[in-house]
Structure formats: structure tokens, C-alpha cells
Design a protein around this motif. Structure first.
Motif, PDB file in Angstrom:
ATOM      1  N   ARG A 260       0.824  -1.211   0.000  1.00  0.00           N
ATOM      2  CA  ARG A 260       0.000   0.000   0.000  1.00  0.00           C
ATOM      3  C   ARG A 260       0.858   1.261   0.000  1.00  0.00           C
ATOM      4  O   ARG A 260       0.471   2.307   0.536  1.00  0.00           O
ATOM      5  N   VAL A 261       2.029   1.198  -0.597  1.00  0.00           N
ATOM      6  CA  VAL A 261       2.931   2.346  -0.608  1.00  0.00           C
ATOM      7  C   VAL A 261       2.447   3.389  -1.613  1.00  0.00           C
ATOM      8  O   VAL A 261       2.095   3.074  -2.739  1.00  0.00           O
ATOM      9  N   ASP A 262       2.447   4.654  -1.181  1.00  0.00           N
ATOM     10  CA  ASP A 262       2.195   5.773  -2.091  1.00  0.00           C
ATOM     11  C   ASP A 262       3.506   6.406  -2.541  1.00  0.00           C
ATOM     12  O   ASP A 262       3.675   6.739  -3.709  1.00  0.00           O
ATOM     13  N   GLY A 263       4.406   6.599  -1.602  1.00  0.00           N
ATOM     14  CA  GLY A 263       5.673   7.237  -1.939  1.00  0.00           C
ATOM     15  C   GLY A 263       6.735   6.909  -0.915  1.00  0.00           C
ATOM     16  O   GLY A 263       6.456   6.338   0.145  1.00  0.00           O
ATOM     17  N   ALA A 264       7.968   7.250  -1.242  1.00  0.00           N
ATOM     18  CA  ALA A 264       9.094   6.984  -0.342  1.00  0.00           C
ATOM     19  C   ALA A 264      10.215   7.961  -0.658  1.00  0.00           C
ATOM     20  O   ALA A 264      10.269   8.542  -1.748  1.00  0.00           O
ATOM     21  N   ALA A 265      11.098   8.145   0.306  1.00  0.00           N
ATOM     22  CA  ALA A 265      12.237   9.040   0.120  1.00  0.00           C
ATOM     23  C   ALA A 265      13.442   8.505   0.859  1.00  0.00           C
ATOM     24  O   ALA A 265      13.314   7.942   1.955  1.00  0.00           O
ATOM     25  N   HIS A 297      10.188  15.349   3.450  1.00  0.00           N
ATOM     26  CA  HIS A 297      11.154  14.485   4.136  1.00  0.00           C
ATOM     27  C   HIS A 297      12.585  14.831   3.716  1.00  0.00           C
ATOM     28  O   HIS A 297      13.507  14.827   4.542  1.00  0.00           O
ATOM     29  N   VAL A 298      12.772  15.120   2.421  1.00  0.00           N
ATOM     30  CA  VAL A 298      14.103  15.495   1.943  1.00  0.00           C
ATOM     31  C   VAL A 298      14.564  16.772   2.637  1.00  0.00           C
ATOM     32  O   VAL A 298      15.708  16.867   3.112  1.00  0.00           O
ATOM     33  N   TRP A 309      15.029   5.230   5.181  1.00  0.00           N
ATOM     34  CA  TRP A 309      13.945   5.342   4.213  1.00  0.00           C
ATOM     35  C   TRP A 309      12.706   5.848   4.923  1.00  0.00           C
ATOM     36  O   TRP A 309      12.414   5.431   6.036  1.00  0.00           O
ATOM     37  N   PHE A 310      11.965   6.718   4.273  1.00  0.00           N
ATOM     38  CA  PHE A 310      10.608   7.038   4.674  1.00  0.00           C
ATOM     39  C   PHE A 310       9.693   6.383   3.655  1.00  0.00           C
ATOM     40  O   PHE A 310       9.793   6.662   2.463  1.00  0.00           O
ATOM     41  N   GLU A 326       5.957  12.691  10.344  1.00  0.00           N
ATOM     42  CA  GLU A 326       4.971  12.613   9.269  1.00  0.00           C
ATOM     43  C   GLU A 326       4.076  13.845   9.274  1.00  0.00           C
ATOM     44  O   GLU A 326       3.712  14.360   8.213  1.00  0.00           O
ATOM     45  N   ALA A 327       3.713  14.324  10.459  1.00  0.00           N
ATOM     46  CA  ALA A 327       2.912  15.545  10.547  1.00  0.00           C
ATOM     47  C   ALA A 327       3.683  16.734   9.988  1.00  0.00           C
ATOM     48  O   ALA A 327       3.110  17.610   9.318  1.00  0.00           O
TER      49      ALA A 327
END
Length: 399
Positions: A260-265, A297-298, A309-310, A326-327
Motif C-alpha cells: 500500500r505504498v504511495d511514496g518513499a524518500a 522528508h528530503v 527510508w521514509f 509525518e505531521a
């Protein structure tokens, strides 16, 4: 009760069928005793002949949730309470026979899978190549030069795991195995996440970017230039070019089941940021917010070491120590896409014509404004024609 030893595949299939028939047996009955004995025999046969044939039961539940679009609260009728669901999915509470029967009858998860012993909790086991999602890996062509079947890939898993990243990019594999901060509403399969993040790293390392990343460049002026691209029809594609000119990798790869991943950094060892997007939801408003969130996050959280990793399911609430970060990324993204001062002066915007007029005035995509209105009013039936449904994947050649 008459139970025979399992000596062949035919015996095994017969035993599995009988296990299914006995799932409604009451504790203390002869049928329940037969169920327990057969379950032990089935597990022994699988351990010897099908060591990787079936998923871990918690993985199977998460996969079924993925298929059906369920959240953890939807499991309450089968498991008993929200707290029990959370503990089960975090591997802190074992499945009881009552839970197994409910999950089998209610969600159609095979009984033989639910009866298996769950793996230990996240972080307690090393990466097990046998548990990587080889079916998806083979189907998506992630193994250069390999033309075999999924079964063959699993049998050669220890050899092929190194092929997930090209030899020229082996030094980039390590970040995919580092500490991860995962924001997810259901238990994400750690091995599926590792496969996906490894793929993101592989594709990033294969890119040659025209620009070099300078730490600290992702600021208000930077993101303002990026968001203005949203006003153009090919804004997502131009956003990738814009990031590349500043030394930031933007990689698109569909999410894997059970993630269920939307994105990562993350950061590569050379210090250049990598943003991975799955385009799980093919909408412009989702694309721009997810991209801005990962850029948050970057800008705010990734250090020089590239040691984290996020990984984000943006529908889910962050938990524990990750909630604040995350907030922060959420708030950073909202400000980047629509500064609070600007939004405060907008007033009430609900009609399509009003959104389009405001978008022209601000030189941003109507999808960004529509997405903000829908989110704040918690009404996702509003402004459906403005969120850019079906307009992102085609720009990146994603089916």
C-alpha cells in the motif's frame, strides 16, 4: 477419527480439503481433535516439501486487505476489537482458532495458511530471500537475463536476490536495507517493501541526472518553481525534469501487493535524494501532494548519511515516534502547494468555476485546489472532474 499419514501430494491435497471441512468444528469434539492432528501433519509436510509455498498468516491477511481495500477497523468483526486487530497485525497477539475460523469464512483466506506459525515481529528476523515476492518480481521483469518461472526463481532465491539491483548499482543496494520509517494503516510486508525499495534504488542508480544536488536547495523558492509546473498539462513529467536538473531522482514504480505504498524518500550513498512514487491513485491532486510530502522528508528529515527510508501510505495515520515527522512532512507539503496566507484569503470555494478561476489566478493546477477543498471538508465526492483522474500514469508510461 481415522487420520492417515501424508505420504504424497495427493494425500496432502486430501488433507487440506479435510482441514477446510473441519473449520467449523467445536472445541472438544472429535472433529476438532481431527482438525488439530491434520493441521500438524499438513505443517510437517509443508515444512519438508513446500517450505515457501504459502505466505505467513499475517502477510496473507494484509494481502487480502490490499485486494479488498480494507482497513484495520474492517477486521474487528473477525478478530474482536480494534486493539486486538492492532496487536495481531503487529504480531504481538497470536491468532486464536475462533479468529482463524472467522477470517476463513468471512474473508476467504485459506485455513491452511491461517494455521501456519506466524513469523516473528518486524526487525527480529534478517532478510529471508525465500520470502521476497518472486511472483511479482518475475512478472515485472526485474531480473535481467532471467527467463524462468516463479517456481524456478524461488528455488534460486539466494542466487537471484543479488540480481534485483544491476551489478553497476550494487553499491546503491544498501540503503534499501537500512532503517525504515513506515507509515501504514495495515501491516506492510517487510520483504515486499524491501523488494520495492530495492527496485527504486536500482532505477535511480541507472539514471544520469543533468544536475548535481546541493544540500539545502529544497526550500520555499525551489518548491514554488516546482508547483508552478502543475498548471501545465504535462506538469508531472516536467516536475521529474525539474528535479533531475537539481540532482534529485524521481522514480515511478507500481506498488507491490501487501505494501500500500504511495511514496518513499531516501538518499543514495553519493548524497543525492531519491523520491519513489507508486501512483497507486492515478490522480493529479494525489501526485502533487505525495511528491510534496516526500520533498518535505528530503528538506526536513534526511541527513547526510543516507541511512534511512521514509515509506508512506498517505491514507494511514502515523504511529508512535513517527507521528511528529509525518505531521511535519504533511504540513510542509500543504504549505508548499498552497501557502496558508494565500489560502486564508481565498474564502469559500466549492464550485468548479470558482476553482478554475482561482487556479488561473494562482497559476497552479485546479487539482491542487480541488484536492485541498475535498480534504478539508472530508467530502471526496466534491469536484470529481477537477482532480485529474487518470492523467498521471500515462505521462510516466505506467499501466
Amino acid at each position: 477419527m481415522h487420520v492417515k499419514p501424508i505420504k504424497s501430494e495427493s494425500d496432502y491435497e486430501t488433507a487440506l480439503a479435510r482441514v477446510g471441512d473441519l473449520m467449523s468444528a467445536e472445541p472438544g469434539s472429535p472433529e476438532f481433535d481431527e482438525l488439530e492432528v491434520l493441521s500438524t501433519l499438513v505443517e510437517a509436510w509443508e515444512a519438508k516439501h513446500h517450505a515457501i509455498a504459502h505466505p505467513d498468516p499475517i502477510d496473507a491477511i494484509a494481502f487480502r486487505m490490499e485486494q479488498a481495500g480494507l482497513r484495520q477497523r474492517d477486521l474487528v468483526p473477525y478478530i474482536g476489537s480494534a486493539s486486538k486487530v492492532s496487536e495481531v497485525m503487529k504480531r504481538q497477539r497470536p491468532l486464536t482458532l475462533a479468529m482463524i475460523k472467522n477470517l476463513h469464512s468471512g474473508l476467504g483466506i485459506p485455513a491452511e495458511v491461517l494455521l501456519r506459525e506466524p513469523a516473528r515481529g518486524p526487525g527480529k528476523d534478517a532478510l529471508d530471500p525465500a520470502r521476497l515476492p518472486w511472483g511479482e518480481i518475475v512478472k515485472r521483469g526485474w531480473l535481467p537475463g532471467f527467463t524462468g518461472t516463479t517456481r524456478e526463481a524461488r528455488s534460486r532465491c539466494h542466487e537471484l536476490v543479488a540480481c534485483l539491483v544491476p551489478q553497476s548499482a550494487n553499491s546503491c543496494l544498501q540503503p534499501a536495507l537500512y532503517r525504515r520509517s513506515i507509515r501504514g494503516g495495515a501491516a506492510m510486508d517487510d520483504h515486499a517493501v524491501t523488494a520495492w525499495t530495492s527496485r527504486i534504488v536500482s532505477l535511480a542508480c541507472a539514471q544520469t541526472l543533468p544536475g548535481r544536488y546541493e544540500r539545502g536547495i529544497v526550500d520555499g523558492a525551489f518548491v514554488s518553481g516546482l508547483v508552478r509546473l502543475s498548471f501545465l498539462d504535462d506538469g508531472p513529467r516536467l516536475a521529474r525534469e525539474y528535479l533531475g536538473k537539481h540532482g534529485i531522482h524521481l522514480v515511478v514504480e507500481r506498488h507491490l501487493p501487501k505494501t500500500r505504498v504511495d511514496g518513499a524518500a531516501t538518499l543514495l550513498p553519493d548524497g543525492s535524494p531519491v523520491i519513489g512514487l507508486s501512483l497507486r491513485f492515478d490522480r493529479l491532486d494525489n501526485f502533487w501532494f505525495c511528491l510534496a510530502h516526500e520533498l518535505g522528508h528530503v528538506a526536513l528529515h534526511l541527513g547526510e548519511g543516507g541511512d534511512e527510508w521514509f515509506v508512506d501510505d498517505l491514507e494511514a495515520e502515523a504511529e508512535g515516534g513517527e507521528r511528529s515527522r509525518e505531521a511535519e512532512a504533511d504540513a510542509w507539503a500543504s504549505e508548499a502547494l498552497m501557502p496558508a496566507e494565500t489560502w486564508a484569503g481565498v474564502g469559500s470555494v466549492r464550485r468548479e468555476a470558482e476553482v478554475r478561476a482561482l487556479a488561473r489566478k494562482l497559476s497552479v493546477s485546479p487539482a491542487i485546489i480541488a484536492g485541498r477543498v475535498r480534504f478539508e471538508q472530508r467530502n471526496y465526492k466534491l469536484l470529481n472532474d477537477l482532480v485529474g483522474q487518470g492523467e498521471v500514469r500515462r505521462q510516466f508510461g505506467v499501466a
